[in-house]
Design an enzyme around this catalytic site. Structure first.
Site, PDB file in Angstrom:
ATOM      1  N   HIS A   1       4.082  -4.759  10.201  1.00  0.00           N
ATOM      2  CA  HIS A   1       4.974  -4.125  11.560  1.00  0.00           C
ATOM      3  C   HIS A   1       5.194  -4.903  13.079  1.00  0.00           C
ATOM      4  CE1 HIS A   1       4.117   0.144  10.505  1.00  0.00           C
ATOM      5  NE2 HIS A   1       3.260  -0.422   9.935  1.00  0.00           N
TER       6      HIS A   1
ATOM      7  N   HIS B   1       1.583   3.927   1.789  1.00  0.00           N
ATOM      8  CA  HIS B   1       1.717   4.769   3.032  1.00  0.00           C
ATOM      9  C   HIS B   1       3.373   4.868   3.184  1.00  0.00           C
ATOM     10  CE1 HIS B   1      -2.031   4.094   5.004  1.00  0.00           C
ATOM     11  NE2 HIS B   1      -1.785   4.810   4.948  1.00  0.00           N
TER      12      HIS B   1
ATOM     13  N   ASP C   1       6.171   4.290   4.961  1.00  0.00           N
ATOM     14  CA  ASP C   1       6.811   3.157   5.259  1.00  0.00           C
ATOM     15  C   ASP C   1       6.515   1.673   4.843  1.00  0.00           C
ATOM     16  OD1 ASP C   1       3.979   3.153   7.143  1.00  0.00           O
ATOM     17  OD2 ASP C   1       4.936   2.184   8.438  1.00  0.00           O
ATOM     18  N   HIS C   2       6.137   1.901   3.803  1.00  0.00           N
ATOM     19  CA  HIS C   2       6.177   0.745   3.145  1.00  0.00           C
ATOM     20  C   HIS C   2       6.980   1.129   1.727  1.00  0.00           C
ATOM     21  CE1 HIS C   2       3.554  -1.479   5.852  1.00  0.00           C
ATOM     22  NE2 HIS C   2       3.338   0.202   6.304  1.00  0.00           N
TER      23      HIS C   2
ATOM     24  N   HIS D   1      -7.382  -0.771   5.872  1.00  0.00           N
ATOM     25  CA  HIS D   1      -6.747   0.478   6.710  1.00  0.00           C
ATOM     26  C   HIS D   1      -6.340   1.267   5.275  1.00  0.00           C
ATOM     27  CE1 HIS D   1      -2.515   1.340   7.692  1.00  0.00           C
ATOM     28  NE2 HIS D   1      -2.177   1.655   6.848  1.00  0.00           N
TER      29      HIS D   1
ATOM     30  N   ASP E   1      -0.466  -3.596   5.913  1.00  0.00           N
ATOM     31  CA  ASP E   1      -1.223  -3.367   7.026  1.00  0.00           C
ATOM     32  C   ASP E   1      -2.964  -3.823   7.561  1.00  0.00           C
ATOM     33  OD1 ASP E   1       1.275  -1.996   7.640  1.00  0.00           O
ATOM     34  OD2 ASP E   1       0.507  -0.250   8.114  1.00  0.00           O
TER      35      ASP E   1
ATOM     36  N   HIS F   1       0.463  -1.167  -0.131  1.00  0.00           N
ATOM     37  CA  HIS F   1      -0.291   0.087   0.081  1.00  0.00           C
ATOM     38  C   HIS F   1       0.961   1.775   0.248  1.00  0.00           C
ATOM     39  CE1 HIS F   1       0.350  -0.044   4.342  1.00  0.00           C
ATOM     40  NE2 HIS F   1      -0.026   0.658   4.553  1.00  0.00           N
TER      41      HIS F   1
END
Ligand code: ZN
Ligand code: FE
Length: 241
Positions: free
Chosen positions: A171, A58, A60-61, A114, A133, A56
């Site tokens: 995570h 975001h 942090d990905h 999400h 996520d 996805h």
């Protein structure tokens, strides 16, 4: 032929996943958000990268994607629905599409909730699920863009995968998820056992993931919610926990 998945800890609590197709030696990486850490990990493992899979949009990905691609000249796969907010894709995929890594093929599973364009990848060879996520061990992603109805139906799809499926999530949230989960199901012995196991794993400096789908079905209250209303209620409580 089989896919072997290894977590690569990055940022504060994210996991990228290194995938190796045992038959061909082909290597993939899922959600390479920290280019330096990912490139170093890949160099240690032979300096090969064939494929980047994105779950996805975001940061942090996806943040390290372009730098990792430039270094290894590999292919990038992500959701067609989110092309406008993902790095440039070589393969834009939708539900049911197949993604090839060496001799293994993953099936794309649409898992909105999400984020709206969230996807997961399932490799039947090796029973590996890259759950991003969407599904965490003992938890699930927050509903940032999607609805409880969407997330509930996404989790139902994942719950139908084989019990031995390795749940490779984005995570290391398991310990804190466990603290909430036990308030939902205080008498669940499988959950108590999983919480004890995670405590040991983390004390030893080890990742608590992958877990298995069977373990999540026994212990994860979000996956165990019997209907959408129950799920929505648990999700709302977790947001305030
Ligand atoms: Zn996210
Ligand atoms: Fe994330």
């Amino acid at each position: 032929m089989s896919i072997i998945a290894t977590p690569v800890p990055i940022l504060s609590d994210n996991y990228a996943w290194m995938l190796r197709d045992s038959g061909s030696g082909a290597v993939g990486i899922v959600d390479p958000a920290d280019a330096k850490a990912i490139i170093a990990a890949l160099e240690r493992e032979g300096g090969r990268l064939d494929l980047i899979l994105l779950t996805h949009h975001h940061d942090d990905h996806i943040a390290g994607t372009d730098e990792v691609r430039a270094r290894f000249n590999c292919k990038v796969v992500g959701a067609a629905a989110d092309q406008h907010r993902l790095p440039k894709l070589d393969q834009a995929v939708v539900e049911g599409d197949k993604v090839t890594l060496g001799g293994s093929r993953a099936r794309v599973i649409d898992t909105p909730g999400h984020t709206r364009g969230q996807i997961n990848y399932f490799f039947p060879e090796g029973e590996v699920l890259l759950s991003g996520d969407t599904l965490f061990s003992l938890g699930c992603g927050r509903l940032i863009e999607g609805t409880a109805a969407e997330m509930f139906s996404s989790l139902r799809k994942l719950a139908a995968l084989p019990g031995g499926t390795k749940v490779c999530c984005g995570h290391e949230y398991t310990e804190s998820n466990g603290r909430f989960a036990i308030t939902v199901e205080p008498n669940n012995d499988a959950l108590k056992a999983r919480i004890a196991e995670v405590k040991q794993q983390r004390a030893a400096g080890q990742p608590s993931v992958p877990s298995t789908m069977a373990s999540e079905l026994a212990a994860n209250p979000f996956l165990r919610a019997k209907d959408e209303a129950t799920f929505a209620d648990i999700r709302a409580k977790k947001d305030k926990f």
